[in-house]
Write an enzyme that holds these catalytic residues in place. Structure first.
Site, PDB file in Angstrom:
ATOM      1  N   ASP A 141       0.980   5.416   0.334  1.00 18.99           N
ATOM      2  CA  ASP A 141       0.289   6.567   0.761  1.00 18.99           C
ATOM      3  C   ASP A 141       1.433   7.741   0.180  1.00 18.99           C
ATOM      4  O   ASP A 141       2.193   7.831   0.445  1.00 18.99           O
ATOM      5  CB  ASP A 141       0.036   6.637   2.067  1.00 18.99           C
ATOM      6  CG  ASP A 141      -0.955   5.798   2.591  1.00 18.99           C
ATOM      7  OD1 ASP A 141      -1.941   5.314   1.795  1.00 18.99           O
ATOM      8  OD2 ASP A 141      -0.484   5.191   3.557  1.00 18.99           O
ATOM      9  N   ASP A 194       1.319   9.092  13.992  1.00 19.67           N
ATOM     10  CA  ASP A 194       1.384   8.443  15.502  1.00 19.67           C
ATOM     11  C   ASP A 194       2.719   8.167  15.938  1.00 19.67           C
ATOM     12  O   ASP A 194       3.385   8.747  16.945  1.00 19.67           O
ATOM     13  CB  ASP A 194       0.377   7.111  15.412  1.00 19.67           C
ATOM     14  CG  ASP A 194       0.536   6.522  14.300  1.00 19.67           C
ATOM     15  OD1 ASP A 194       1.552   6.618  13.397  1.00 19.67           O
ATOM     16  OD2 ASP A 194      -0.326   5.486  14.126  1.00 19.67           O
ATOM     17  N   ASP A 252       0.766  -1.291  -0.094  1.00 23.26           N
ATOM     18  CA  ASP A 252       0.014  -0.037   0.013  1.00 23.26           C
ATOM     19  C   ASP A 252       0.895   1.194   0.072  1.00 23.26           C
ATOM     20  O   ASP A 252       1.832   1.405   0.768  1.00 23.26           O
ATOM     21  CB  ASP A 252      -0.756   0.088   1.224  1.00 23.26           C
ATOM     22  CG  ASP A 252      -2.044  -1.039   1.135  1.00 23.26           C
ATOM     23  OD1 ASP A 252      -2.456  -1.297   0.003  1.00 23.26           O
ATOM     24  OD2 ASP A 252      -2.653  -1.439   2.108  1.00 23.26           O
TER      25      ASP A 252
HETATM   26  P1  ATP Z   1       0.051  -0.255   7.420  1.00 25.44           P
HETATM   27  O1  ATP Z   1      -0.450  -0.028   6.045  1.00 25.44           O
HETATM   28  O2  ATP Z   1       1.162  -1.349   7.455  1.00 25.44           O
HETATM   29  O3  ATP Z   1      -1.249  -0.799   8.355  1.00 25.44           O
HETATM   30  P2  ATP Z   1       0.693   2.407   7.867  1.00 25.44           P
HETATM   31  O4  ATP Z   1       1.561   2.807   8.747  1.00 25.44           O
HETATM   32  O5  ATP Z   1       0.530   2.449   6.634  1.00 25.44           O
HETATM   33  O6  ATP Z   1       0.673   0.617   8.233  1.00 25.44           O
HETATM   34  P3  ATP Z   1      -2.134   3.363   7.776  1.00 25.44           P
HETATM   35  O7  ATP Z   1      -3.494   3.122   8.735  1.00 25.44           O
HETATM   36  O8  ATP Z   1      -2.142   2.912   6.465  1.00 25.44           O
HETATM   37  O9  ATP Z   1      -0.732   2.719   8.502  1.00 25.44           O
HETATM   38  O10 ATP Z   1      -1.851   4.859   7.896  1.00 25.44           O
HETATM   39  C1  ATP Z   1      -0.719   5.500   7.046  1.00 25.44           C
HETATM   40  C2  ATP Z   1      -0.323   6.691   7.858  1.00 25.44           C
HETATM   41  O11 ATP Z   1      -0.993   7.620   8.571  1.00 25.44           O
HETATM   42  C3  ATP Z   1       0.728   5.846   9.195  1.00 25.44           C
HETATM   43  O12 ATP Z   1       1.821   5.531   8.792  1.00 25.44           O
HETATM   44  C4  ATP Z   1       0.563   7.251   9.975  1.00 25.44           C
HETATM   45  O13 ATP Z   1       1.592   8.197   9.700  1.00 25.44           O
HETATM   46  C5  ATP Z   1      -0.724   8.050   9.795  1.00 25.44           C
HETATM   47  N1  ATP Z   1      -1.937   7.344  10.717  1.00 25.44           N
HETATM   48  C6  ATP Z   1      -2.671   6.571  10.456  1.00 25.44           C
HETATM   49  N2  ATP Z   1      -3.468   6.324  11.254  1.00 25.44           N
HETATM   50  C7  ATP Z   1      -3.387   7.342  12.313  1.00 25.44           C
HETATM   51  C8  ATP Z   1      -3.414   7.612  13.618  1.00 25.44           C
HETATM   52  N3  ATP Z   1      -4.536   7.169  14.216  1.00 25.44           N
HETATM   53  N4  ATP Z   1      -3.119   8.714  14.239  1.00 25.44           N
HETATM   54  C9  ATP Z   1      -1.968   9.272  13.627  1.00 25.44           C
HETATM   55  N5  ATP Z   1      -1.505   9.002  12.563  1.00 25.44           N
HETATM   56  C10 ATP Z   1      -2.058   8.196  11.909  1.00 25.44           C
HETATM   57 MG    MG Z   2      -0.945   2.014   4.974  1.00 23.02          MG
END
Ligand code: ATP
Ligand code: MG
Length: 439
Positions: A65, A142, A63
């Site tokens: 972003d 986070d 994924d």
């Molecule tokens: P994965 O996709 O492996 O689950 P990820 O770190 O990409 O992990 P996502 O939920 O896709 O997690 O979120 C993308 C990014 O957005 C995170 O890396 C973080 O920087 C930010 N983020 C997401 N959720 C939160 C939250 N609840 N509080 C603060 N920042 C967040």
């Molecule tokens: Mg992600």
């Protein structure tokens, strides 16, 4: 565009391409297209979050972003295949076949004094929709490992928070004051556990301390959001480790209170649950389908059996009926924590209610079980029970074998006589045949 402007400007540590291991080979073609087009149009364009973290760890991210200073409308103007979604956060989704690249405009961190951000009494963010600069976007993220920005302009990584060091030391460090950040969004506690389980990172002591205090705040998170989080926690291939950490941090009790009580009292149930989690992880690794109803059914099994026995004592009904009724009642109670959609609770109830029918291996009714629409799930559930010594192994083998048998073989296995005999048989013979039996 609103800008909060309350954060002081900040300078990142810039790690040039030669000094980090995030290679473009690890980035999907679609994500690169989005980044390059934004960049060409004069905007800042970064990859951010889990994809940068996972690429650094050589975990082959799937994924991607993107973060940019272009507004969602400006993003849409650049891409034909783009949809704007979300009310609380406006995001652009750029679609390439089945792949979706999420493009988010930089946003400012939540700030108590800022009117554009709203918090509830516990400090939970309820509105968070102010655009900002990258210097501000960093602070609302986070964990430091999730706040690394990969710049398409020169392939460098921008690190404002010490995330690179924390990735190297494999630790999850919350950005800012841990207690405040957990209160802002208690789901971060679950995210901490999820990343710890997936990445093998340790949760930093300060974050752990905040978690010990803030666990009850999970009760304020909407049940629908917790269902989404449940899927990420238990269907990402690290369910067993995640479960252990959730139990360790007392978070599991917030998500599944009834299950948690049973687990404390009943080591056999714990054994069954762990076997199911391992099984789920194996299925995810093997690219087999997983359904949330299976694990939720496993979680409810002990309390369902207990409540079913109570219902049977109150009123005459079959064991299957009582299990179905108990599962229905328990799901209703569980919904207050995690909103499990009906499309899962209904099949789950069948799966549990069918369990006593595996005891019966003779006769037409037993045979009919093979045609039940939930046979497959119920069978898998029964096999798991058998694996941990909680269902008869010979019967389990019987149900495995009969699935590959012909109609005639099955008649023998289920001891269904084709020759009517005895009183019952004679009576049957006299009965008028059904139309389909005439042809
Ligand atoms: P994965 O996709 O492996 O689950 P990820 O770190 O990409 O992990 P996502 O939920 O896709 O997690 O979120 C993308 C990014 O957005 C995170 O890396 C973080 O920087 C930010 N983020 C997401 N959720 C939160 C939250 N609840 N509080 C603060 N920042 C967040
Ligand atoms: Mg992600």
């Amino acid at each position: 565009m609103k800008t909060s402007g309350t954060k002081k400007p900040n300078t990142p540590k810039i790690i040039p391409r030669a000094a980090h291991n995030v290679s473009r080979d690890e980035i999907s073609k679609s994500a690169l297209k989005v980044l390059y087009r934004l960049h060409k149009a004069g905007y800042q364009a970064f990859l951010v979050g889990g994809c940068v973290r996972d690429a650094m760890l050589e975990l082959h991210p799937k994924d991607f972003d993107v973060a940019t200073n272009a507004t969602p409308e400006q993003v849409r103007a650049l891409f034909g295949n783009c949809r704007l979604i979300g009310r609380r956060f406006r995001l652009a989704h750029v679609r390439f076949g089945r792949e979706v690249i999420e493009v988010a405009t930089f946003r400012a961190a939540a700030n108590h004094k800022d009117d554009d951000h709203a918090h509830d009494e516990e400090g939970r963010i309820v509105r968070d929709n102010v655009y900002g600069s990258i210097e501000e976007d960093v602070w609302r993220r986070d964990f430091t490992c999730n706040a690394l920005y990969y710049n398409i302009a020169d392939f460098s990584i921008w690190d404002y928070t010490g995330g690179v060091d924390d990735v190297q030391h494999r630790r999850l460090v919350l950005i800012g004051d841990p207690d405040k950040r957990m209160r802002e969004d208690p789901v971060r506690m679950l995210r901490a556990v999820r990343f710890a389980a997936k990445l093998g990172f340790s949760i930093d002591a300060a974050a752990e301390k905040a978690m010990a205090k803030d666990v009850p705040l999970l009760a304020n998170v909407p049940a629908a959001r917790l269902f989404d989080e449940f899927l990420k926690l238990f269907q990402a291939g690290f369910a067993e480790r995640t479960f252990e950490l959730l139990r360790h941090y007392k978070l599991f009790a917030e998500l599944f209170p009834a299950t948690d009580k049973e687990l404390d009292q009943d080591p056999d149930f714990l054994k069954f649950v762990k076997a199911a989690l391992r099984n789920t992880d194996r299925r995810v690794r093997d690219d087999k389908s997983v359904t949330p109803m299976f694990l939720i059914g496993v979680f409810q099994w002990a309390s369902t059996k207990k409540l079913a026995a109570i219902r049977r004592a109150e009123e005459k009904m079959s064991e299957s009926q009582s299990l179905g009724l108990a599962s229905y009642e328990l799901s209703a109670a569980q919904q207050r924590r995690i909103a499990i959609p009906r499309r899962f609770t209904v099949p789950m109830r069948d799966m549990l209610a069918l369990q006593p029918r595996f005891e019966q291996t003779h006769g037409k009714r037993a045979l009919k079980l093979l045609d039940h629409r939930r046979f497959r799930a119920a069978y898998d559930f029964m096999m798991l029970l058998a694996d941990v010594g909680q269902f008869d192994l010979d019967k389990a083998k019987f149900w495995t074998d009969v699935q590959n048998q012909s109609g005639e073989e099955r008649a023998t296995s289920f001891q269904i006589s084709t020759q009517p005999k005895g009183k019952k048989g004679r009576r049957r013979r006299r009965r008028r045949p059904k139309p389909e039996q005439l042809s």
